[in-house]
Design a protein around this motif. Sequence first.
Motif, PDB file in Angstrom:
ATOM      1  N   PRO A   1     -27.461  26.396  39.489  1.00 53.20           N
ATOM      2  CA  PRO A   1     -26.978  27.057  38.278  1.00 53.20           C
ATOM      3  C   PRO A   1     -27.793  26.622  37.066  1.00 53.20           C
ATOM      4  CG  PRO A   1     -25.165  26.088  39.512  1.00 53.20           C
ATOM      5  CD  PRO A   1     -26.425  25.665  40.170  1.00 53.20           C
ATOM      6  N   VAL A   2     -27.860  27.483  36.076  1.00 54.06           N
ATOM      7  CA  VAL A   2     -28.645  27.211  34.885  1.00 54.06           C
ATOM      8  C   VAL A   2     -28.050  26.012  34.149  1.00 54.06           C
ATOM      9  CG1 VAL A   2     -29.447  28.131  32.686  1.00 54.06           C
ATOM     10  CG2 VAL A   2     -29.300  29.611  34.684  1.00 54.06           C
ATOM     11  N   VAL A   3     -28.905  25.069  33.820  1.00 51.53           N
ATOM     12  CA  VAL A   3     -28.489  23.872  33.111  1.00 51.53           C
ATOM     13  C   VAL A   3     -28.825  24.057  31.643  1.00 51.53           C
ATOM     14  CG1 VAL A   3     -28.801  21.368  32.959  1.00 51.53           C
ATOM     15  CG2 VAL A   3     -28.953  22.510  35.165  1.00 51.53           C
ATOM     16  N   SER A   4     -28.006  23.532  30.780  1.00 51.61           N
ATOM     17  CA  SER A   4     -28.229  23.652  29.348  1.00 51.61           C
ATOM     18  C   SER A   4     -29.557  23.006  28.968  1.00 51.61           C
ATOM     19  CB  SER A   4     -27.088  22.979  28.597  1.00 51.61           C
ATOM     20  OG  SER A   4     -27.368  22.956  27.222  1.00 51.61           O
ATOM     21  N   THR A   5     -30.330  23.683  28.127  1.00 56.67           N
ATOM     22  CA  THR A   5     -31.625  23.153  27.713  1.00 56.67           C
ATOM     23  C   THR A   5     -31.509  22.309  26.457  1.00 56.67           C
ATOM     24  OG1 THR A   5     -32.060  25.158  26.455  1.00 56.67           O
ATOM     25  CG2 THR A   5     -32.904  25.058  28.717  1.00 56.67           C
ATOM     26  N   GLU A   6     -30.329  22.208  25.889  1.00 57.88           N
ATOM     27  CA  GLU A   6     -30.148  21.385  24.696  1.00 57.88           C
ATOM     28  C   GLU A   6     -30.135  19.914  25.081  1.00 57.88           C
ATOM     29  OE1 GLU A   6     -26.674  22.516  22.598  1.00 57.88           O
ATOM     30  OE2 GLU A   6     -27.161  24.639  22.685  1.00 57.88           O
ATOM     31  N   ALA A   7     -30.705  19.114  24.229  1.00 59.52           N
ATOM     32  CA  ALA A   7     -30.712  17.674  24.483  1.00 59.52           C
ATOM     33  C   ALA A   7     -29.313  17.124  24.257  1.00 59.52           C
ATOM     34  CB  ALA A   7     -31.702  16.989  23.555  1.00 59.52           C
ATOM     35  N   PRO A   8     -28.892  16.168  25.063  1.00 65.37           N
ATOM     36  CA  PRO A   8     -27.570  15.582  24.846  1.00 65.37           C
ATOM     37  C   PRO A   8     -27.553  14.802  23.536  1.00 65.37           C
ATOM     38  CG  PRO A   8     -28.758  14.367  26.508  1.00 65.37           C
ATOM     39  CD  PRO A   8     -29.579  15.575  26.184  1.00 65.37           C
ATOM     40  N   PRO A   9     -26.396  14.680  22.923  1.00 65.15           N
ATOM     41  CA  PRO A   9     -26.345  13.939  21.655  1.00 65.15           C
ATOM     42  C   PRO A   9     -26.659  12.464  21.881  1.00 65.15           C
ATOM     43  CG  PRO A   9     -24.144  14.425  22.442  1.00 65.15           C
ATOM     44  CD  PRO A   9     -25.090  15.164  23.342  1.00 65.15           C
ATOM     45  N   ILE A  10     -27.349  11.880  20.930  1.00 65.44           N
ATOM     46  CA  ILE A  10     -27.704  10.472  21.013  1.00 65.44           C
ATOM     47  C   ILE A  10     -26.500   9.661  20.570  1.00 65.44           C
ATOM     48  CG2 ILE A  10     -29.265   8.689  20.177  1.00 65.44           C
ATOM     49  CD1 ILE A  10     -31.314  10.893  19.729  1.00 65.44           C
ATOM     50  N   ILE A  11     -26.094   8.718  21.387  1.00 65.54           N
ATOM     51  CA  ILE A  11     -24.867   7.981  21.105  1.00 65.54           C
ATOM     52  C   ILE A  11     -25.130   6.813  20.161  1.00 65.54           C
ATOM     53  CG2 ILE A  11     -23.038   6.611  22.153  1.00 65.54           C
ATOM     54  CD1 ILE A  11     -23.457   8.292  24.683  1.00 65.54           C
ATOM     55  N   PHE A  12     -26.147   6.023  20.449  1.00 61.69           N
ATOM     56  CA  PHE A  12     -26.387   4.818  19.675  1.00 61.69           C
ATOM     57  C   PHE A  12     -27.581   4.970  18.743  1.00 61.69           C
ATOM     58  CE2 PHE A  12     -24.355   3.337  23.598  1.00 61.69           C
ATOM     59  CZ  PHE A  12     -23.235   2.763  23.041  1.00 61.69           C
ATOM     60  N   ALA A  13     -27.695   6.106  18.109  1.00 54.20           N
ATOM     61  CA  ALA A  13     -28.831   6.335  17.231  1.00 54.20           C
ATOM     62  C   ALA A  13     -28.570   5.728  15.858  1.00 54.20           C
ATOM     63  CB  ALA A  13     -29.097   7.821  17.083  1.00 54.20           C
ATOM     64  N   THR A  14     -29.602   5.175  15.286  1.00 54.97           N
ATOM     65  CA  THR A  14     -29.488   4.687  13.920  1.00 54.97           C
ATOM     66  C   THR A  14     -29.997   5.778  13.003  1.00 54.97           C
ATOM     67  OG1 THR A  14     -31.675   3.709  14.069  1.00 54.97           O
ATOM     68  CG2 THR A  14     -29.810   2.281  14.582  1.00 54.97           C
ATOM     69  N   PRO A  15     -29.373   5.947  11.878  1.00 54.33           N
ATOM     70  CA  PRO A  15     -29.845   6.998  10.982  1.00 54.33           C
ATOM     71  C   PRO A  15     -31.252   6.678  10.486  1.00 54.33           C
ATOM     72  CG  PRO A  15     -28.108   5.704   9.949  1.00 54.33           C
ATOM     73  CD  PRO A  15     -28.235   5.231  11.357  1.00 54.33           C
ATOM     74  N   THR A  16     -32.067   7.690  10.419  1.00 54.90           N
ATOM     75  CA  THR A  16     -33.441   7.497   9.961  1.00 54.90           C
ATOM     76  C   THR A  16     -33.661   8.279   8.689  1.00 54.90           C
ATOM     77  OG1 THR A  16     -34.184   9.342  11.301  1.00 54.90           O
ATOM     78  CG2 THR A  16     -34.331   7.152  12.279  1.00 54.90           C
ATOM     79  N   LYS A  17     -34.515   7.759   7.872  1.00 54.65           N
ATOM     80  CA  LYS A  17     -34.843   8.420   6.620  1.00 54.65           C
ATOM     81  C   LYS A  17     -36.147   9.171   6.820  1.00 54.65           C
ATOM     82  CE  LYS A  17     -36.035   7.506   1.863  1.00 54.65           C
ATOM     83  NZ  LYS A  17     -36.379   6.493   0.883  1.00 54.65           N
ATOM     84  N   LEU A  18     -36.133  10.450   6.582  1.00 54.36           N
ATOM     85  CA  LEU A  18     -37.345  11.248   6.701  1.00 54.36           C
ATOM     86  C   LEU A  18     -38.123  11.145   5.404  1.00 54.36           C
ATOM     87  CD1 LEU A  18     -35.845  14.391   8.420  1.00 54.36           C
ATOM     88  CD2 LEU A  18     -37.125  12.552   9.470  1.00 54.36           C
ATOM     89  N   SER A  19     -39.359  10.755   5.491  1.00 48.94           N
ATOM     90  CA  SER A  19     -40.171  10.645   4.282  1.00 48.94           C
ATOM     91  C   SER A  19     -40.846  11.974   4.020  1.00 48.94           C
ATOM     92  CB  SER A  19     -41.204   9.535   4.437  1.00 48.94           C
ATOM     93  OG  SER A  19     -42.088   9.847   5.474  1.00 48.94           O
TER      94      SER A  19
END
Length: 114
Positions: free
Chosen positions: A28-46
């Motif tokens: 069956p077709v699997v979702s192509t979306e990436a799973p949410p990151i659980i332990f991600a630290t917020p990053t500042k985009l420069s």
Amino acid sequence: MYYKFSGFTQKLAGAWASDAYSPQGLRPVVSTEAPPIIFATPTKLSSSSIAYDYAGKNTVPELQKFFQKSDGVPIHLKRGRPDQMLYRTTVALTVGGTIYCLIALYMASRPRNK
């Protein structure tokens, strides 16, 4: 009864209806979306990208000219005294190790007298 091709035995084998209707390679077709990151630290985009000067000037062309000079010196001795010391140390350790191995083989091949 339902049958399915077994990749292990390379023969037809009995199977459940759900396995028979989902042959190998057709899942069956699997979702192509990436799973949410659980332990991600917020990053500042420069907004501005910073260009880094990694080690100063590129010295590769100068070294290429230096090592390609035909002055009769072997490539492993081009830099002078440090290369000569490293080369001679390597040769001495190799010769010494060979002699040590030959002595050890000679002693191991002769039986001890009791």
